[in-house]
Design a protein around this motif. Structure first.
Motif, PDB file in Angstrom:
ATOM      1  N   SER A  67       0.748  -1.229  -0.062  1.00 31.30           N
ATOM      2  CA  SER A  67       0.078  -0.012  -0.043  1.00 31.30           C
ATOM      3  C   SER A  67       0.949   1.147  -0.047  1.00 31.30           C
ATOM      4  O   SER A  67       1.977   1.327   0.271  1.00 31.30           O
ATOM      5  CB  SER A  67      -1.015  -0.103   1.051  1.00 31.30           C
ATOM      6  OG  SER A  67      -0.175   0.231   2.259  1.00 31.30           O
ATOM      7  N   LEU A  68       0.226   2.472  -0.456  1.00 26.72           N
ATOM      8  CA  LEU A  68       0.735   3.552  -0.614  1.00 26.72           C
ATOM      9  C   LEU A  68      -0.068   4.707   0.228  1.00 26.72           C
ATOM     10  O   LEU A  68      -1.227   4.776   0.054  1.00 26.72           O
ATOM     11  CB  LEU A  68       1.164   4.234  -1.906  1.00 26.72           C
ATOM     12  CG  LEU A  68       2.142   3.634  -2.944  1.00 26.72           C
ATOM     13  CD1 LEU A  68       2.203   3.950  -4.161  1.00 26.72           C
ATOM     14  CD2 LEU A  68       3.577   3.879  -2.124  1.00 26.72           C
ATOM     15  N   ASP A  69       0.751   5.726   0.800  1.00 28.92           N
ATOM     16  CA  ASP A  69      -0.245   6.674   1.511  1.00 28.92           C
ATOM     17  C   ASP A  69       0.549   7.998   1.061  1.00 28.92           C
ATOM     18  O   ASP A  69       1.681   8.246   1.846  1.00 28.92           O
ATOM     19  CB  ASP A  69      -0.273   6.508   3.018  1.00 28.92           C
ATOM     20  CG  ASP A  69      -1.099   7.441   3.448  1.00 28.92           C
ATOM     21  OD1 ASP A  69      -1.745   8.203   2.793  1.00 28.92           O
ATOM     22  OD2 ASP A  69      -1.302   7.881   4.821  1.00 28.92           O
ATOM     23  N   LEU A  70       0.230   8.764   0.187  1.00 32.59           N
ATOM     24  CA  LEU A  70       0.890  10.316  -0.204  1.00 32.59           C
ATOM     25  C   LEU A  70       0.152  11.459   0.490  1.00 32.59           C
ATOM     26  O   LEU A  70      -0.949  11.334   0.235  1.00 32.59           O
ATOM     27  CB  LEU A  70       0.801  10.077  -1.634  1.00 32.59           C
ATOM     28  CG  LEU A  70       1.515  11.585  -2.214  1.00 32.59           C
ATOM     29  CD1 LEU A  70       2.956  11.660  -1.801  1.00 32.59           C
ATOM     30  CD2 LEU A  70       1.435  11.518  -3.728  1.00 32.59           C
ATOM     31  N   GLN A  71       1.119  12.010   1.418  1.00 26.69           N
ATOM     32  CA  GLN A  71       0.427  13.088   2.198  1.00 26.69           C
ATOM     33  C   GLN A  71       1.460  14.060   1.494  1.00 26.69           C
ATOM     34  O   GLN A  71       2.333  13.957   0.985  1.00 26.69           O
ATOM     35  CB  GLN A  71       0.239  12.981   3.528  1.00 26.69           C
ATOM     36  CG  GLN A  71      -0.628  11.715   4.015  1.00 26.69           C
ATOM     37  CD  GLN A  71      -0.546  11.552   5.439  1.00 26.69           C
ATOM     38  OE1 GLN A  71       0.085  12.406   6.195  1.00 26.69           O
ATOM     39  NE2 GLN A  71      -1.287  10.750   5.978  1.00 26.69           N
ATOM     40  N   HIS A  83       6.392  -3.960   7.284  1.00 28.05           N
ATOM     41  CA  HIS A  83       7.229  -2.776   7.606  1.00 28.05           C
ATOM     42  C   HIS A  83       6.754  -1.419   6.894  1.00 28.05           C
ATOM     43  O   HIS A  83       6.446  -1.814   5.868  1.00 28.05           O
ATOM     44  CB  HIS A  83       8.675  -3.054   7.260  1.00 28.05           C
ATOM     45  CG  HIS A  83       9.626  -2.240   7.679  1.00 28.05           C
ATOM     46  ND1 HIS A  83      10.286  -1.996   8.880  1.00 28.05           N
ATOM     47  CD2 HIS A  83      10.285  -0.861   6.825  1.00 28.05           C
ATOM     48  CE1 HIS A  83      10.933  -1.131   9.093  1.00 28.05           C
ATOM     49  NE2 HIS A  83      11.071  -0.411   8.030  1.00 28.05           N
ATOM     50  N   VAL A  84       6.795  -0.472   7.418  1.00 24.74           N
ATOM     51  CA  VAL A  84       6.451   0.858   6.943  1.00 24.74           C
ATOM     52  C   VAL A  84       7.808   1.727   6.620  1.00 24.74           C
ATOM     53  O   VAL A  84       8.665   1.999   7.609  1.00 24.74           O
ATOM     54  CB  VAL A  84       5.577   1.643   7.586  1.00 24.74           C
ATOM     55  CG1 VAL A  84       5.076   2.902   7.187  1.00 24.74           C
ATOM     56  CG2 VAL A  84       4.054   0.791   7.731  1.00 24.74           C
ATOM     57  N   SER A  85       7.971   2.070   5.508  1.00 23.29           N
ATOM     58  CA  SER A  85       9.009   3.225   5.040  1.00 23.29           C
ATOM     59  C   SER A  85       8.393   4.570   4.786  1.00 23.29           C
ATOM     60  O   SER A  85       7.507   4.575   4.054  1.00 23.29           O
ATOM     61  CB  SER A  85       9.850   2.690   3.813  1.00 23.29           C
ATOM     62  OG  SER A  85      10.418   1.405   4.132  1.00 23.29           O
ATOM     63  N   GLU A  86       9.135   5.606   5.389  1.00 23.01           N
ATOM     64  CA  GLU A  86       8.336   7.045   5.202  1.00 23.01           C
ATOM     65  C   GLU A  86       9.567   7.849   4.402  1.00 23.01           C
ATOM     66  O   GLU A  86      10.344   8.053   5.328  1.00 23.01           O
ATOM     67  CB  GLU A  86       7.679   7.580   6.424  1.00 23.01           C
ATOM     68  CG  GLU A  86       6.644   6.756   7.025  1.00 23.01           C
ATOM     69  CD  GLU A  86       5.870   7.453   8.125  1.00 23.01           C
ATOM     70  OE1 GLU A  86       6.741   8.202   8.792  1.00 23.01           O
ATOM     71  OE2 GLU A  86       4.842   7.127   8.515  1.00 23.01           O
ATOM     72  N   PHE A  87       8.849   8.560   3.514  1.00 20.66           N
ATOM     73  CA  PHE A  87      10.063   9.235   2.748  1.00 20.66           C
ATOM     74  C   PHE A  87       9.530  10.823   2.727  1.00 20.66           C
ATOM     75  O   PHE A  87       8.300  10.889   2.112  1.00 20.66           O
ATOM     76  CB  PHE A  87      10.273   8.777   1.386  1.00 20.66           C
ATOM     77  CG  PHE A  87      10.960   7.303   1.339  1.00 20.66           C
ATOM     78  CD1 PHE A  87      12.303   7.255   1.589  1.00 20.66           C
ATOM     79  CD2 PHE A  87      10.155   6.238   1.390  1.00 20.66           C
ATOM     80  CE1 PHE A  87      13.080   6.081   1.451  1.00 20.66           C
ATOM     81  CE2 PHE A  87      10.664   4.895   1.307  1.00 20.66           C
ATOM     82  CZ  PHE A  87      11.990   4.687   1.453  1.00 20.66           C
ATOM     83  N   HIS A  88      10.178  11.910   2.756  1.00 19.49           N
ATOM     84  CA  HIS A  88       9.902  13.011   2.508  1.00 19.49           C
ATOM     85  C   HIS A  88      10.167  13.262   1.276  1.00 19.49           C
ATOM     86  O   HIS A  88      11.118  13.079   0.554  1.00 19.49           O
ATOM     87  CB  HIS A  88      10.831  14.067   3.492  1.00 19.49           C
ATOM     88  CG  HIS A  88      10.218  15.418   3.280  1.00 19.49           C
ATOM     89  ND1 HIS A  88      10.375  16.291   2.444  1.00 19.49           N
ATOM     90  CD2 HIS A  88       9.826  16.249   4.438  1.00 19.49           C
ATOM     91  CE1 HIS A  88       9.846  17.509   2.579  1.00 19.49           C
ATOM     92  NE2 HIS A  88       9.432  17.363   3.919  1.00 19.49           N
ATOM     93  N   PRO A  89       9.394  14.211   0.480  1.00 17.54           N
ATOM     94  CA  PRO A  89       9.371  14.273  -1.059  1.00 17.54           C
ATOM     95  C   PRO A  89      10.817  14.949  -1.263  1.00 17.54           C
ATOM     96  O   PRO A  89      11.333  14.828  -2.282  1.00 17.54           O
ATOM     97  CB  PRO A  89       8.181  15.291  -1.231  1.00 17.54           C
ATOM     98  CG  PRO A  89       7.053  14.734  -0.430  1.00 17.54           C
ATOM     99  CD  PRO A  89       7.749  14.637   0.959  1.00 17.54           C
TER     100      PRO A  89
END
Length: 376
Positions: A67-71, A83-89
Motif C-alpha cells: 500500500s501507499l499513502d501520499l500526504q 514494515h513501513v518506510s516513510e520518505f519526505h518528498p
C-alpha cells in the motif's frame, strides 16, 4: 524540511514507483532501492545516519509493496512483511537517479587558458578567516576553476596551515606537514633549486596524490621565479579534440612514477589522464621528472611517447600558461590533480624567494563545501 516542489502523481509498476512532480520532472524508484534506503530508526541509525538494514534479509530482488499513502509532507510505503518506510518528498527529489537528475548533479568545471588573468578567481584573507560564507565562495571557485588566489595573507611562517585548517587537517607526505620552497644547497627535489620547473602535478608517485595544494609567498625579491599554472583539464580536452587517439592512449596506459632519496622510495603506476565512466575528467598525473622508466608492452612504447609529446606540446603552449608573479602575502590554492603548476627559473643571488606550502585532501575540500552549502 521545507518542500520546494511536490509530488503531483504516482503510479506503481512491477518493480518501481513512477512519479511526476509539480514542476514537470519525472522520477522512477525501484522498490528494492526504496526498501534499502528506508530512513526509519530500525533501518538507519538515528545518531550516526549509517544504514543498519541488511538488504540480504529481503527474500527476493524486488520486495512486494502492499500500500501507499501520499500526504503533503510524507510518502508512506507499506511492504509485504508489514514494515513501513516513510520518505519526505524533498529527500526523494534530491536523491532522484533519473538520467536528467544525475546529469544536473555533475560538476561542470570552468575550463580556462591564460586569458583567465583578466578576471582571476581571488578572495581576501581576512574575509576567509572571519566568514563561513567567504569560505564557501572560496571553495566554489576552487571547484569551478581549480585554483584561487587568497590575497593579503600575513607573511608569517605557519600562516599557510591556519588557512588550510579553515577546511580540514593537513595531508602529511614525505615532505612533512609543511614544506618550505626555497633554493637549498643539497636538494632532494628540483623544487628546492633555482631551476625552471615545467608544468606538473605534485607527487604522482603516490597511490593517492595530494588533492589541494597551498603555496604561501613569504618573501620574493629574486629576479624571475614567476609561478605558472595550466588547466590540465582544458589541455586534456584540447588533446581529445585535436588527437583523439593520443587522448585514449593517455587515458588507458598506466605508466610508472617514482620518487626516491635516502629515506623514501615511493612508486605507483597510473594513467596520465583519469576519467569516470561518464567521461568526466577526474585527474591529470603529469610530471616528467618523476616518470620512471616505462614498463609497457613493447608495442605500446612508441604510441605512448607520441601521445605524451602531443599532450606536452599543448600544456606548453604560451596561450595555455597563466604566469603570476606572486607578491608577499599571496597564497595560491589549487587542485593538484587538475591545475598543473610550474615556475620560471630565478637568480637566488638577486634576492630571496620563499614560499611555504602544505596539502589538504580533496575529500576534505568537497566535504567542507557540502557542509557549508547545507547551512547557507
Amino acid at each position: 524540511m521545507a518542500s520546494s516542489c511536490s509530488i503531483k502523481s504516482i503510479e506503481t509498476t512491477a518493480d518501481s514507483l513512477e512519479m511526476e512532480w509539480s514542476d514537470g520532472h519525472h522520477s522512477r524508484f525501484h522498490y528494492i532501492w526504496l526498501r534499502d534506503n528506508c530512513p526509519c530508526p530500525e533501518c538507519l541509525h538515528p545518531q550516526t545516519n549509517e544504514r543498519t538494514f541488511d538488504v540480504m534479509t529481503i527474500a527476493a530482488d524486488q520486495p512486494v509493496l502492499t500500500s501507499l499513502d501520499l500526504q503533503q509532507h510524507q510518502l508512506a510505503i507499506c511492504w509485504e512483511d508489514g514494515h513501513v518506510s516513510e520518505f519526505h518528498p524533498d529527500w526523494l527529489r534530491i536523491n532522484c537517479y533519473s538520467k536528467s537528475a544525475r546529469e544536473a548533479k555533475r560538476e561542470k568545471p570552468v575550463l580556462w587558458t591564460a586569458k583567465v588573468k583578466t578576471a582571476l578567481p581571488e578572495i581576501d584573507y581576512e574575509t576567509v578567516m572571519k566568514s563561513e560564507a567567504a569560505v564557501l565562495a572560496w571553495l566554489d571557485m576552487l571547484v569551478d576553476y581549480g585554483f584561487v588566489l587568497i590575497r593579503n595573507t600575513p607573511t608569517v611562517p605557519g600562516q599557510v596551515t591556519r588557512v588550510a585548517n579553515r577546511i580540514a587537517y593537513l595531508r602529511e607526505t614525505n615532505f612533512g606537514r609543511e614544506f618550505d620552497v626555497i633554493s637549498k644547497p643539497d636538494p632532494n627535489n628540483v623544487a628546492y633549486t633555482a631551476l625552471k620547473l615545467e608544468s606538473h602535478s605534485d607527487l604522482p608517485n603516490w597511490e593517492l596524490p595530494p588533492g589541494t595544494q597551498f603555496l604561501h609567498c613569504l618573501e620574493f625579491d629574486a629576479e624571475g621565479g614567476e609561478s605558472t599554472l595550466v588547466d590540465g583539464f582544458c589541455a586534456a580536452r584540447q588533446l581529445e579534440q585535436e588527437d583523439p587517439a593520443a587522448y585514449e592512449i593517455l587515458a588507458k596506459l598506466q605508466i610508472p612514477f617514482r620518487f626516491h632519496d635516502q629515506d623514501w622510495d615511493v612508486q605507483w603506476t597510473a594513467p596520465t589522464i583519469a576519467r569516470d565512466k561518464l567521461g568526466d575528467l577526474k585527474e591529470v598525473r603529469f610530471h616528467a621528472a618523476l616518470t620512471a622508466p616505462l614498463d609497457l608492452d613493447f608495442d605500446d612504447v612508441l604510441p605512448f611517447y607520441r601521445a605524451y609529446r602531443a599532450f606536452t606540446e599543448i600544456v606548453r603552449r604560451p596561450e595555455n600558461i597563466l604566469s603570476l608573479k606572486l607578491r608577499p602575502g599571496d597564497l595560491l590554492v589549487f587542485n593538484n590533480r587538475r591545475a598543473l603548476h610550474g615556475r620560471a627559473a630565478f637568480n637566488p643571488d638577486s634576492g630571496p624567494r620563499h614560499l611555504q606550502g602544505c596539502y589538504v585532501d580533496n575529500d576534505a575540500v568537497l566535504s567542507k563545501r557540502r557542509i557549508l552549502r547545507a547551512k547557507a
